[in-house]
Design a protein around this motif. Structure first.
Motif, PDB file in Angstrom:
ATOM      1  N   LYS A 105       0.834  -1.211   0.000  1.00 24.87           N
ATOM      2  CA  LYS A 105       0.000   0.000   0.000  1.00 24.87           C
ATOM      3  C   LYS A 105       0.863   1.253   0.000  1.00 24.87           C
ATOM      4  N   THR A 106       1.942   1.208   0.748  1.00 24.68           N
ATOM      5  CA  THR A 106       2.867   2.354   0.749  1.00 24.68           C
ATOM      6  C   THR A 106       3.456   2.571  -0.641  1.00 24.68           C
ATOM      7  N   GLU A 107       3.832   1.472  -1.285  1.00 23.82           N
ATOM      8  CA  GLU A 107       4.384   1.564  -2.630  1.00 23.82           C
ATOM      9  C   GLU A 107       3.335   2.091  -3.614  1.00 23.82           C
ATOM     10  N   ARG A 108       2.082   1.637  -3.448  1.00 25.09           N
ATOM     11  CA  ARG A 108       1.011   2.126  -4.325  1.00 25.09           C
ATOM     12  C   ARG A 108       0.806   3.634  -4.166  1.00 25.09           C
ATOM     13  N   LYS A 109       0.830   4.103  -2.942  1.00 23.21           N
ATOM     14  CA  LYS A 109       0.646   5.532  -2.704  1.00 23.21           C
ATOM     15  C   LYS A 109       1.766   6.341  -3.338  1.00 23.21           C
ATOM     16  N   VAL A 110       2.998   5.860  -3.213  1.00 22.11           N
ATOM     17  CA  VAL A 110       4.144   6.577  -3.785  1.00 22.11           C
ATOM     18  C   VAL A 110       4.036   6.617  -5.313  1.00 22.11           C
ATOM     19  N   ARG A 111       3.679   5.475  -5.900  1.00 18.88           N
ATOM     20  CA  ARG A 111       3.597   5.435  -7.371  1.00 18.88           C
ATOM     21  C   ARG A 111       2.434   6.276  -7.888  1.00 18.88           C
ATOM     22  N   LEU A 112       1.315   6.289  -7.166  1.00 17.56           N
ATOM     23  CA  LEU A 112       0.177   7.092  -7.600  1.00 17.56           C
ATOM     24  C   LEU A 112       0.518   8.579  -7.605  1.00 17.56           C
ATOM     25  N   GLN A 113       1.208   9.019  -6.572  1.00 15.13           N
ATOM     26  CA  GLN A 113       1.602  10.434  -6.517  1.00 15.13           C
ATOM     27  C   GLN A 113       2.577  10.756  -7.644  1.00 15.13           C
ATOM     28  N   LYS A 114       3.475   9.819  -7.916  1.00 11.12           N
ATOM     29  CA  LYS A 114       4.422  10.028  -9.010  1.00 11.12           C
ATOM     30  C   LYS A 114       3.695  10.082 -10.346  1.00 11.12           C
ATOM     31  N   SER A 126     -10.010   8.080 -10.115  1.00  3.51           N
ATOM     32  CA  SER A 126     -10.458   7.111  -9.104  1.00  3.51           C
ATOM     33  C   SER A 126      -9.713   7.334  -7.798  1.00  3.51           C
ATOM     34  N   ALA A 127     -10.385   6.914  -6.717  1.00  3.73           N
ATOM     35  CA  ALA A 127      -9.729   6.961  -5.417  1.00  3.73           C
ATOM     36  C   ALA A 127      -8.615   5.916  -5.370  1.00  3.73           C
ATOM     37  N   GLU A 128      -7.688   6.097  -4.452  1.00  2.00           N
ATOM     38  CA  GLU A 128      -6.554   5.175  -4.370  1.00  2.00           C
ATOM     39  C   GLU A 128      -7.010   3.748  -4.129  1.00  2.00           C
ATOM     40  N   SER A 129      -8.000   3.575  -3.288  1.00  2.00           N
ATOM     41  CA  SER A 129      -8.479   2.224  -2.979  1.00  2.00           C
ATOM     42  C   SER A 129      -9.301   1.615  -4.108  1.00  2.00           C
ATOM     43  N   ASP A 130      -9.765   2.451  -5.060  1.00 11.30           N
ATOM     44  CA  ASP A 130     -10.591   1.946  -6.167  1.00 11.30           C
ATOM     45  C   ASP A 130      -9.768   1.551  -7.386  1.00 11.30           C
ATOM     46  N   ILE A 131      -8.478   1.757  -7.360  1.00  8.75           N
ATOM     47  CA  ILE A 131      -7.630   1.403  -8.498  1.00  8.75           C
ATOM     48  C   ILE A 131      -7.316  -0.087  -8.410  1.00  8.75           C
ATOM     49  N   VAL A 132      -7.923  -0.869  -9.286  1.00  5.44           N
ATOM     50  CA  VAL A 132      -7.732  -2.329  -9.283  1.00  5.44           C
ATOM     51  C   VAL A 132      -7.328  -2.853 -10.654  1.00  5.44           C
ATOM     52  N   GLU A 133      -7.189  -1.995 -11.635  1.00  5.83           N
ATOM     53  CA  GLU A 133      -6.831  -2.450 -12.978  1.00  5.83           C
ATOM     54  C   GLU A 133      -5.408  -2.989 -12.973  1.00  5.83           C
ATOM     55  N   PRO A 134      -5.201  -4.200 -13.516  1.00  4.94           N
ATOM     56  CA  PRO A 134      -3.835  -4.765 -13.525  1.00  4.94           C
ATOM     57  C   PRO A 134      -2.868  -3.872 -14.273  1.00  4.94           C
ATOM     58  N   GLY A 135      -1.704  -3.644 -13.664  1.00  3.97           N
ATOM     59  CA  GLY A 135      -0.657  -2.852 -14.289  1.00  3.97           C
ATOM     60  C   GLY A 135      -0.906  -1.364 -14.314  1.00  3.97           C
ATOM     61  N   ALA A 136      -1.947  -0.892 -13.594  1.00  2.00           N
ATOM     62  CA  ALA A 136      -2.278   0.533 -13.654  1.00  2.00           C
ATOM     63  C   ALA A 136      -1.149   1.398 -13.098  1.00  2.00           C
ATOM     64  N   LEU A 137      -0.446   0.909 -12.069  1.00  2.00           N
ATOM     65  CA  LEU A 137       0.628   1.691 -11.446  1.00  2.00           C
ATOM     66  C   LEU A 137       1.972   0.971 -11.581  1.00  2.00           C
ATOM     67  N   SER A 138       2.118   0.227 -12.646  1.00  2.70           N
ATOM     68  CA  SER A 138       3.388  -0.477 -12.844  1.00  2.70           C
ATOM     69  C   SER A 138       4.477   0.509 -13.241  1.00  2.70           C
ATOM     70  N   LEU A 139       5.712   0.072 -13.049  1.00  2.00           N
ATOM     71  CA  LEU A 139       6.838   0.929 -13.409  1.00  2.00           C
ATOM     72  C   LEU A 139       6.892   1.175 -14.906  1.00  2.00           C
ATOM     73  N   ASP A 140       6.423   0.213 -15.686  1.00  2.00           N
ATOM     74  CA  ASP A 140       6.430   0.399 -17.148  1.00  2.00           C
ATOM     75  C   ASP A 140       5.515   1.547 -17.556  1.00  2.00           C
ATOM     76  N   VAL A 141       4.321   1.615 -16.951  1.00  2.00           N
ATOM     77  CA  VAL A 141       3.387   2.693 -17.286  1.00  2.00           C
ATOM     78  C   VAL A 141       3.979   4.056 -16.927  1.00  2.00           C
ATOM     79  N   ILE A 142       4.547   4.143 -15.734  1.00  2.00           N
ATOM     80  CA  ILE A 142       5.136   5.423 -15.313  1.00  2.00           C
ATOM     81  C   ILE A 142       6.300   5.798 -16.221  1.00  2.00           C
ATOM     82  N   GLN A 143       7.109   4.814 -16.596  1.00  2.00           N
ATOM     83  CA  GLN A 143       8.236   5.107 -17.482  1.00  2.00           C
ATOM     84  C   GLN A 143       7.763   5.540 -18.866  1.00  2.00           C
TER      85      GLN A 143
END
Length: 601
Positions: free
Chosen positions: A246-255, A289-306
């Motif tokens: 969850k901590t990692e998800r929060k960091v990636r979402l903000q990024k 979407s809210a942080e808890s509502d993000i359930v799509e696979p790979g939505a916050l993966s490093l590949d997407v951010i990159q």
């Protein structure tokens, strides 16, 4: 002779009668033979002894059988007592000693034998129940304590066969239910944690199997023989893993939000095409979407951010070379908005001035672009506030166009001919007269709305740089002058008709029943009796524009060189069929009010 002391049954009576018959037959034979009385008595005594021996032998056999049966019944009763004691039925009396005691030993034995067999089966079933429950207790205890090698079978010596009572079984069952409840709660909690870890790993693009295997191999669910570990250590490991994910998800979402904000800004700045934006279409859904509502696979993966980061870098590189083009494009958008709403754009950011300032380096293109964006936002807001008035202006202009068409239609001398489309033009004329009659009300309402808007906004409502209220007031004055001219023309026509009637009455001439072509109106003149023409003012229709009525479009062409006559809110053709039916006039009323209606024959 034989004596029977007990009452005889029918079979016994038949036997006795048979014996008596045989005895009589024997005595008859003896009499025929000639036996003496002594011999007869001796033979009868021997016969009686032989019968007594037979009876004695049968009695002994019956006594032995009775003893054996009694012993069997006693053994069965003892076995029943033992089985009942082991099953916890100590207070149950022997069926042989009950009030419904069978009368004979065979009946007693036949009664207790199936009872013994039933008790044995019950004992075996009870023992199996104890064994199964004990096995489950040890297995669940092992799962809760965390060791995997547990005893799958229970040795019968470990259980006390002498105590298989229901009370003991109830204790075992109660203990098992408590363990099963605890296992169910633990298993439910483990499954919830595992599902949450699976969801988080999917969102973050991490390997789920590797993540849960680090906690315990049984959580991966690849082995069918290995049950899911539900120990305290596993639960603690899952909780810590979920907290870390969850901590990692929060960091990636903000990024992702930071990078996406830059991407959206560059899209708006660079006017990116839909094809370029469709590759990142799911970003809007993720960010909305809210942080808890993000359930799509790979939505916050490093590949997407990159990928988004790389796109931002590419657009930043392209931004420097396209700033001048972007400024010109945004300025054109501002002018389009102002054109549609007839608002004067800010001349300080005009295209020629902006291009000159960018080329000279006197102004930063980004600053100029931000200034234009601000003007676009203000123009959009003002256009929204002017929408209702602009719609009313459009309806008024449509009515004015219908007024002009009706004027041309009334000047057409062949409008009542039976040519193609005559009935369509006639119906349009009916609707046009209804619209023209509504023009004064339209103008008054438009003036009221305009003044209310000016009071609310604390500024003038300008239409292509001219105050709309002034245009409307000029239009009203011009229209009033037109109505006065119409009235004077009608009065003059009435006077001419009266003079013509007096002339005809004095000289006795009568008008022809049919008007010849020489009496038709020619270019606004009427022919007289000698073939010459005398000037006569035309009978103008209601929509006659003499003098010319000043509308916002005429002001636009006269007083403002920036906007041309062709700039309008809508370029679609007028839909005259869409005018409400109740607003149209009947055909007879139109013919009666038409200035140039043909006379009735």
């Amino acid at each position: 002779m034989l004596a029977f002391g007990s009452p005889c049954s029918s079979s016994e009576r038949t036997s006795i009668s048979s014996c008596n018959a045989m005895l009589r037959e024997l005595q008859q034979l003896w009499a025929d033979i000639g036996e003496t009385e002594a011999d007869k008595d001796r033979m009868l005594l021997e016969l009686e002894k032989e019968c007594l021996e037979v009876y004695r032998r049968k009695v002994d056999e019956a006594a032995n059988s009775k003893a054996r049966l009694h012993q069997s019944v006693a053994a069965k009763e003892a076995e029943i007592a033992t089985l009942m004691a082991s099953l916890g039925q100590m207070n149950v009396s022997s069926p042989v000693q009950s009030e419904k005691k069978p009368s004979s030993l065979k009946e007693q034995l036949a009664y207790v034998t199936p009872l013994v067999e039933d008790l044995k089966l019950r004992k075996e079933e009870r023992f199996k129940q104890f064994a199964d429950i004990n096995a489950q207790i040890e297995k669940i205890t092992g799962e809760i304590l965390g060791y995997s090698h547990i005893i799958n079978s229970v040795n019968s010596m470990n259980l006390d066969e002498q105590d298989l009572s229901l009370r003991k079984l109830t204790e075992y069952q109660s203990h098992l239910r408590n363990l099963q409840k605890e296992k169910s709660e633990r298993l439910k909690k483990v499954l919830e944690f595992v599902n949450e870890v699976h969801s988080l790993c999917g969102v973050l693009g991490l390997d789920f199997g590797k993540t849960v295997s680090e906690i315990h191999p049984s959580l991966q669910g690849t082995s069918l023989e290995q049950s899911t570990n539900i120990s305290d250590t596993t639960l603690e490991g899952l909780e810590q893993t979920i907290l870390r994910l969850k901590t990692e998800r929060k960091v990636r979402l903000q990024k992702l939000k930071d990078v996406a904000a830059s991407l959206f800004e560059l899209w708006n700045l660079m006017d990116a095409t839909k094809e370029e934006q469709v590759k990142f279409s799911r970003i809007n859904f993720i960010l909305g979407s809210a942080e808890s509502d993000i359930v799509e696979p790979g939505a916050l993966s490093l590949d997407v951010i990159q990928q988004i980061t790389a796109e931002v870098e590419r657009l930043n590189t392209l931004k420097a070379s396209r700033m001048k083009e972007l400024v010109m494009k945004r300025r054109q958008e501002l002018e389009d908005i102002c054109c549609r709403t007839h608002i004067q754009p800010d001349p300080s950011t005009a295209a020629d001035k902006a291009k000159a300032m960018i080329d000279s380096g006197l102004l930063d293109p980004c600053e100029l672009l931000a200034n234009i964006e601000t003007q676009i936002n203000k123009a959009t807001e003002e256009a929204f506030s002017r929408k209702e008035i602009m719609d009313r202006i459009e309806r008024w202009l449509c009515a004015c166009e219908e007024e002009n068409w009706l004027e041309d239609y009334n000047r057409d001398e062949n409008r009542y001919s039976a040519g193609r489309g005559a009935h369509i033009n006639l119906k349009r004329a009916e609707r046009a007269r209804v619209m023209v009659n509504k023009i004064p009300v339209m103008v008054d309402n438009l003036i009221s709305k305009t003044l209310a808007w000016e009071d609310e906004k604390k500024k003038l409502f300008l239409y292509d740089g001219v105050r709309l209220a002034s245009i409307l007031e000029d239009y009203k004055r011009t229209r009033q002058q037109k109505e006065e001219e119409k009235k004077r023309a009608r009065d003059q026509k009435k006077l001419q008709d009266m003079l013509l009637a007096e002339k005809e009455a004095r000289f006795g001439s009568k008008p022809s029943p049919r008007r010849s072509n020489s009496f038709r109106k020619v270019n606004g003149y009427h022919a007289n009796g000698n073939g010459s023409v005398t000037p006569s003012p035309r009978r103008n229709s209601i929509g006659c524009a003499t003098p010319e009525l000043l509308t916002p479009r005429s002001y636009s062409g006269r007083q403002n060189g920036y906007f041309k006559e062709t700039r309008r809110l809508s370029t679609a053709p007028l839909n005259f069929v869409a005018i409400p039916k109740e607003d149209t006039m009947s055909f007879s009323s139109v013919c009666g009010s038409e200035p140039e209606s043909p006379p009735q024959t």
